[in-house]
Design a protein around this motif. Structure first.
Motif, PDB file in Angstrom:
ATOM      1  N   ARG A 111      39.262 -55.693  53.831  1.00 25.48           N
ATOM      2  CA  ARG A 111      40.758 -55.031  53.741  1.00 25.48           C
ATOM      3  C   ARG A 111      41.187 -54.629  55.010  1.00 25.48           C
ATOM      4  O   ARG A 111      40.046 -54.095  55.911  1.00 25.48           O
ATOM      5  CB  ARG A 111      40.303 -53.792  53.122  1.00 25.48           C
ATOM      6  N   ASP A 112      42.097 -55.077  55.454  1.00 21.44           N
ATOM      7  CA  ASP A 112      42.686 -54.895  56.839  1.00 21.44           C
ATOM      8  C   ASP A 112      41.512 -55.492  57.909  1.00 21.44           C
ATOM      9  O   ASP A 112      41.588 -54.670  59.032  1.00 21.44           O
ATOM     10  CB  ASP A 112      42.975 -53.330  57.113  1.00 21.44           C
ATOM     11  N   GLY A 113      41.119 -56.763  57.720  1.00 18.88           N
ATOM     12  CA  GLY A 113      40.232 -57.227  58.446  1.00 18.88           C
ATOM     13  C   GLY A 113      38.816 -56.653  58.784  1.00 18.88           C
ATOM     14  O   GLY A 113      37.843 -57.397  59.295  1.00 18.88           O
ATOM     15  N   GLU A 114      38.382 -55.668  57.676  1.00 12.88           N
ATOM     16  CA  GLU A 114      37.250 -54.920  57.835  1.00 12.88           C
ATOM     17  C   GLU A 114      36.647 -55.434  56.370  1.00 12.88           C
ATOM     18  O   GLU A 114      37.174 -55.291  55.340  1.00 12.88           O
ATOM     19  CB  GLU A 114      37.210 -53.524  57.778  1.00 12.88           C
ATOM     20  N   ALA A 115      35.379 -56.000  56.478  1.00 18.48           N
ATOM     21  CA  ALA A 115      34.537 -56.316  55.344  1.00 18.48           C
ATOM     22  C   ALA A 115      34.089 -54.983  54.582  1.00 18.48           C
ATOM     23  O   ALA A 115      33.632 -53.997  55.095  1.00 18.48           O
ATOM     24  CB  ALA A 115      33.318 -56.875  55.779  1.00 18.48           C
ATOM     25  N   LEU A 116      34.061 -55.104  53.234  1.00 23.77           N
ATOM     26  CA  LEU A 116      33.815 -53.956  52.170  1.00 23.77           C
ATOM     27  C   LEU A 116      32.655 -54.358  51.549  1.00 23.77           C
ATOM     28  O   LEU A 116      32.460 -55.379  51.239  1.00 23.77           O
ATOM     29  CB  LEU A 116      34.989 -53.827  51.376  1.00 23.77           C
ATOM     30  N   PRO A 117      31.660 -53.227  51.682  1.00 22.42           N
ATOM     31  CA  PRO A 117      30.399 -53.404  50.685  1.00 22.42           C
ATOM     32  C   PRO A 117      30.821 -53.809  49.184  1.00 22.42           C
ATOM     33  O   PRO A 117      31.894 -53.153  48.592  1.00 22.42           O
ATOM     34  CB  PRO A 117      29.670 -52.167  51.049  1.00 22.42           C
ATOM     35  N   PHE A 118      29.757 -54.849  48.768  1.00 22.87           N
ATOM     36  CA  PHE A 118      30.253 -55.084  47.204  1.00 22.87           C
ATOM     37  C   PHE A 118      29.056 -55.244  46.528  1.00 22.87           C
ATOM     38  O   PHE A 118      28.021 -55.584  47.108  1.00 22.87           O
ATOM     39  CB  PHE A 118      31.416 -56.136  47.021  1.00 22.87           C
ATOM     40  N   ASN A 119      29.136 -55.420  45.297  1.00 19.26           N
ATOM     41  CA  ASN A 119      27.783 -55.777  44.434  1.00 19.26           C
ATOM     42  C   ASN A 119      28.406 -56.310  43.276  1.00 19.26           C
ATOM     43  O   ASN A 119      29.455 -56.199  42.745  1.00 19.26           O
ATOM     44  CB  ASN A 119      27.033 -54.585  43.864  1.00 19.26           C
ATOM     45  N   HIS A 120      28.043 -57.750  43.103  1.00 17.84           N
ATOM     46  CA  HIS A 120      28.399 -58.767  41.932  1.00 17.84           C
ATOM     47  C   HIS A 120      27.360 -59.215  41.125  1.00 17.84           C
ATOM     48  O   HIS A 120      26.268 -59.860  41.452  1.00 17.84           O
ATOM     49  CB  HIS A 120      29.250 -59.806  42.812  1.00 17.84           C
ATOM     50  N   ASP A 121      27.148 -58.733  39.817  1.00 18.24           N
ATOM     51  CA  ASP A 121      26.183 -59.074  38.931  1.00 18.24           C
ATOM     52  C   ASP A 121      26.398 -60.067  38.304  1.00 18.24           C
ATOM     53  O   ASP A 121      25.608 -60.437  37.248  1.00 18.24           O
ATOM     54  CB  ASP A 121      25.729 -57.838  38.095  1.00 18.24           C
ATOM     55  N   GLY A 122      27.441 -60.914  38.523  1.00 18.15           N
ATOM     56  CA  GLY A 122      27.840 -62.204  37.972  1.00 18.15           C
ATOM     57  C   GLY A 122      29.028 -62.022  36.651  1.00 18.15           C
ATOM     58  O   GLY A 122      29.535 -62.865  36.449  1.00 18.15           O
TER      59      GLY A 122
END
Length: 814
Positions: A111-122
């Motif tokens: 977002r706006d050039g900044e990486a956001l933390p995320f979690n993807h469980d599939g």
């Protein structure tokens, strides 16, 4: 009584056909390669997950998806993509947003050039926004991801197949079925809607066709190209799609009731001409849908060939390429169904998968409306009756029993009830409201509920709002309750009244697959006079009995209910006029009734009704041990004096799912037809019938009505003559008078010349009389019976060589 038994060869094809109906290739807008897929029933936890997905729309509102996708890795069947999502928080303190994304690898969220933390469980991509956004303030993030998109085991998902690349946003054996999540992160429900932009990079002869308008084309060298499309009307995720292939377009313009509509048909060059030839009635389909539902909203009507189709993708309908080899009628039904979805499914969507009929019922009915637009009322009646017969025969067998349309069990959301009973109920809604109010209601819901999702209750309430009609009884009977009802003339009488006639009419309602009687049902009543004159009434019926007093300008000799197919009920009927010297088909359409003429002296109106409900059994004569609980027939008409007809009915009790299994599963030895003139009379064993059984243990055979009379007929079990072997008569015999006194006359159908030996057996099987008689030119045999006591007897005739001519039963009453 002339109940006889004779041998007949029943073709093996008939044995199969009377047990199973071939399943159609098409199920509404979907196709199944290996039969109807088995869908799971959800656990409480899974239902909670679906509710949570829908509830996200109360927390965040997704406004727009901008999907940049690279589909150049055809060999690997992989995609690379970046989807930019614009959204607004609907509540305060929301710093975590969850998207559906199944089976793909997430590389980053920015977002706006900044990486956001995320979690993807599939399956769920949870993104930490770090700080809550201001309520209603526009936010934006981009998800970068890649991988091989999944497909449903049966139908749907993202395809690299047959020289096509495309997606279908429904997984038919997956619950919930929403399949936007297999190729981009989204709120994957029927509730959430957004606008879209697509940027599709392709090569190797593939060129993308997208929804909405072409925005730009960027050449990257060779045949690599990025094509961009924009769709400005909000849609749910399951109908967001792309398609790519070596496509060619056929463009036209249809001038409809509300202006010009561009039309595009898209196919591979070798199939385009065949595709165009199958769509000759597309303009009629547009006109029919706009007439009933209102203006088309999606800018372009477009169909694009794929392999598995079809799906109601706005302006770019996926359509299966093999349909170019199918009949015009099948194509009309399919492309009209898909077009109808642009109102029901695209503009107005069901709230959950358990109300799938809200979109599939009206869409399927759109094909019926097209037939009406082309061929008038008769075209509508043919489509409606064919559909209803299929529902009556097969829906409960294929869908695990009689199902209410709402809520549909998870495992049957794509079953016959959803599509075909859904269409049947839409026709009944039209019958309840009348054409003018039905049209007003369907158009009004499109305005009041545009770009929204409705439950069955919400659909009902919206229809009531715009029509002013109370539809609670209709929805309770036809949507929220399984099964069917049918109304029958129980009895009627007419008396002169001041130059006209007063008619007392008793109507009885019978049920199939339900125990709940329908209420507030608008029912057409047609009076028919001896000279063929008619008079119409529209009455309200409900409950088991409806008693009416109506006026007629003439003395009615015949009363018909629902003659114009206002309603779909548990009835299949057919009328025809028989004309002396003119042949007619033996099998009467849809009624499971075969008709034969013996003597026609003038034009003869005959009406046959096959009632798909058990007859009432209030009055039953001794000797009848069981009457069918599933179906019976009503025969009526205007028959000039001297008319002589006979008929044949086929019973089928061989399979557990067969209509007559309860009667003849074990033996046909006691199979008989029972009869009554009207509902006030007791059921009696019919005096003039012949049983034709290939075997007494396979559950399948014929019962001939040797002398057809007006009245009601049903299969039953009854007492038989003791000691009769399984010897079969070669020709049906007719004995009269019934009962006999001092003499019987015996007519051998088909004619017979010469002498015969007759043997008469008593009820205990002993021979009581023997002799010889002679006939010629079709004259009846005459046999004295004065020496016989009152009772039942079996007559057997043999020719001079001892070959059996026929057997029948009769009664003596001095």
């Amino acid at each position: 009584m002339s109940v006889s038994l004779r041998a007949v060869h029943i073709p093996s094809a008939l044995l199969v056909a009377t047990t199973l109906l071939a399943q159609p290739e098409r199920r509404g807008c979907h196709f199944f390669r290996n039969g109807v897929p088995e869908m799971p029933s959800l656990t409480d936890a899974q239902r909670s997950d679906i509710a949570a997905t829908i509830a996200r729309s109360d927390t965040f509102d997704i406004e727009h998806y901008d999907i940049a996708i690279d589909i150049t890795d055809v060999a690997g069947q992989r995609i690379k993509a970046a989807t930019t999502i614009r959204f607004r928080a609907m509540m305060e303190d929301q710093s975590l947003i969850r998207f559906d994304l199944t089976g793909l690898q997430v590389d980053s969220v920015v977002r706006d050039g900044e990486a956001l933390p995320f979690n993807h469980d599939g399956d769920i991509l949870a993104v930490d926004l770090l700080t809550p956004g201001v309520v209603h303030e526009l936010q934006q993030l981009t998800v970068h991801y890649q991988g091989q998109p999944i497909r449903d085991p049966e139908w749907g998902g993202f395809y690299f197949e047959g020289g096509y690349i495309y997606n279908l946003g429904i997984g038919l054996s997956t619950i919930p079925p929403n399949f936007g999540k297999v190729w981009y992160p989204c709120f994957d429900s029927f509730v959430e809607r957004a606008t879209y932009t697509y940027h599709v990079k392709s090569a190797g002869g593939y060129r993308a066709h997208g929804q909405g308008d072409l925005l730009s084309e960027v050449q990257l060298g060779g045949d690599t190209v990025i094509l961009s499309f924009g769709l400005d009307l909000p849609i749910p995720t399951h109908i967001s799609a792309i398609a790519a292939g070596n496509y060619e377009d056929h463009d036209a313009v249809h001038t409809g009731a509300y202006g010009d509509i561009p039309v595009r048909l898209t196919a591979k060059p070798t199939q385009l001409a065949a595709m165009v030839s199958k769509f000759v009635n597309l303009g009629n389909a547009i006109d029919a849908c706009e007439f009933w539902y209102g203006p088309y909203q999606w800018g372009r009507v477009g169909y694009v060939l794929t392999t598995d189709g079809a799906l109601e993708i706005p302006s770019n309908i996926a359509y299966p390429d093999f349909m170019t080899t199918q009949s015009d009628a099948d194509n009309r039904a399919l492309f009209a169904h898909e077009l109808g979805h642009h109102w029901w499914g695209d503009m107005v969507t069901p709230y959950t998968h358990n109300d799938m009929w809200v979109k599939e019922g009206p869409a399927e009915y759109s094909g019926h409306l097209l037939e009406e637009w082309i061929d008038g009322p008769q075209g509508l009646v043919e489509a409606v009756k064919s559909n209803q017969l299929y529902v009556l025969r097969q829906a409960h067998l294929q869908d695990g029993g009689f199902q209410a349309l709402s809520p549909m069990p998870d495992e049957h959301i794509y079953g016959l009830h959803t599509y075909y009973k859904g269409a049947s109920v839409m026709h009944n809604l039209r019958g309840y409201l009348g054409d003018t109010l039905f049209r007003q209601a369907m158009q009004g819901v499109q305005v009041e509920a545009a770009f929204s999702a409705l439950s069955a209750e919400g659909f009902r309430d919206a229809l009531e709002l715009v029509s002013g009609a109370d539809l609670h009884p209709f929805f309770q009977d036809q949507v929220f309750t399984p099964g069917f009802s049918v109304f029958l003339v129980h009895q009627f009488s007419a008396q002169p009244d001041a130059g006209a006639w007063s008619v007392d009419l008793d109507i009885r309602q019978r049920l199939r697959g339900t125990t709940s009687f329908h209420h507030d049902v608008p029912l057409d009543v047609t009076f028919i006079g001896a000279e063929g004159q008619t008079q119409e009434h529209l009455v309200m019926a409900g409950g088991e009995f409806t008693d009416l007093q109506l006026a007629a300008d003439f003395e009615p000799v015949m009363v018909v209910l629902n003659r114009h197919t206002r309603l779909n009920q548990a009835r299949m009927d057919h009328e025809r006029v028989l004309v002396p010297g003119e042949s007619f088909p033996t099998v009467q359409p849809r009624t499971d009734f075969s008709l034969y003429q013996d003597e026609l002296v003038d034009s003869t109106l005959i009406r046959i009704e096959h009632i798909w409900a058990g007859p009432d059994q209030d009055l039953v004569d001794p000797g009848i041990t069981q009457i069918s609980s599933t179906h019976f027939w009503v025969v009526d008409g205007l028959w000039p004096e001297g008319t002589a007809l006979h008929a044949r009915l086929t019973y089928n009790g061989g399979a557990e799912t067969s209509m007559d299994h309860d009667l003849f599963a074990e033996t046909e030895e006691f199979a008989v037809l029972v009869y009554r003139e009207n509902g006030e009379d007791p059921w009696t064993i019919y005096p003039d019938q012949t049983l034709s059984a290939n075997s007494l243990t396979n559950g399948i055979g014929y019962l001939y009505i040797d002398v057809l009379r007006k009245g009601q007929y049903a299969f039953a079990k009854g007492q038989s003559i003791a000691g009769v072997e399984e010897e079969r008569a070669e020709r049906p015999l007719q004995v009269f008078p019934v009962p006999a006194q001092d003499r019987i006359s015996v007519r051998i159908r088909g004619g017979y010349n010469g002498s015969v030996a007759y043997t008469i057996f008593g009820a205990d099987g002993r021979t009581v009389l023997q002799g010889r008689a002679t006939t010629s030119g079709g004259d009846p045999l005459r046999i004295g019976t004065g020496a016989l006591s009152n009772g039942s007897y079996l007559l057997r005739l043999n020719d001079d060589g001892g070959v059996l001519v026929g057997t029948t039963t009769f009664q003596v009453q001095h």
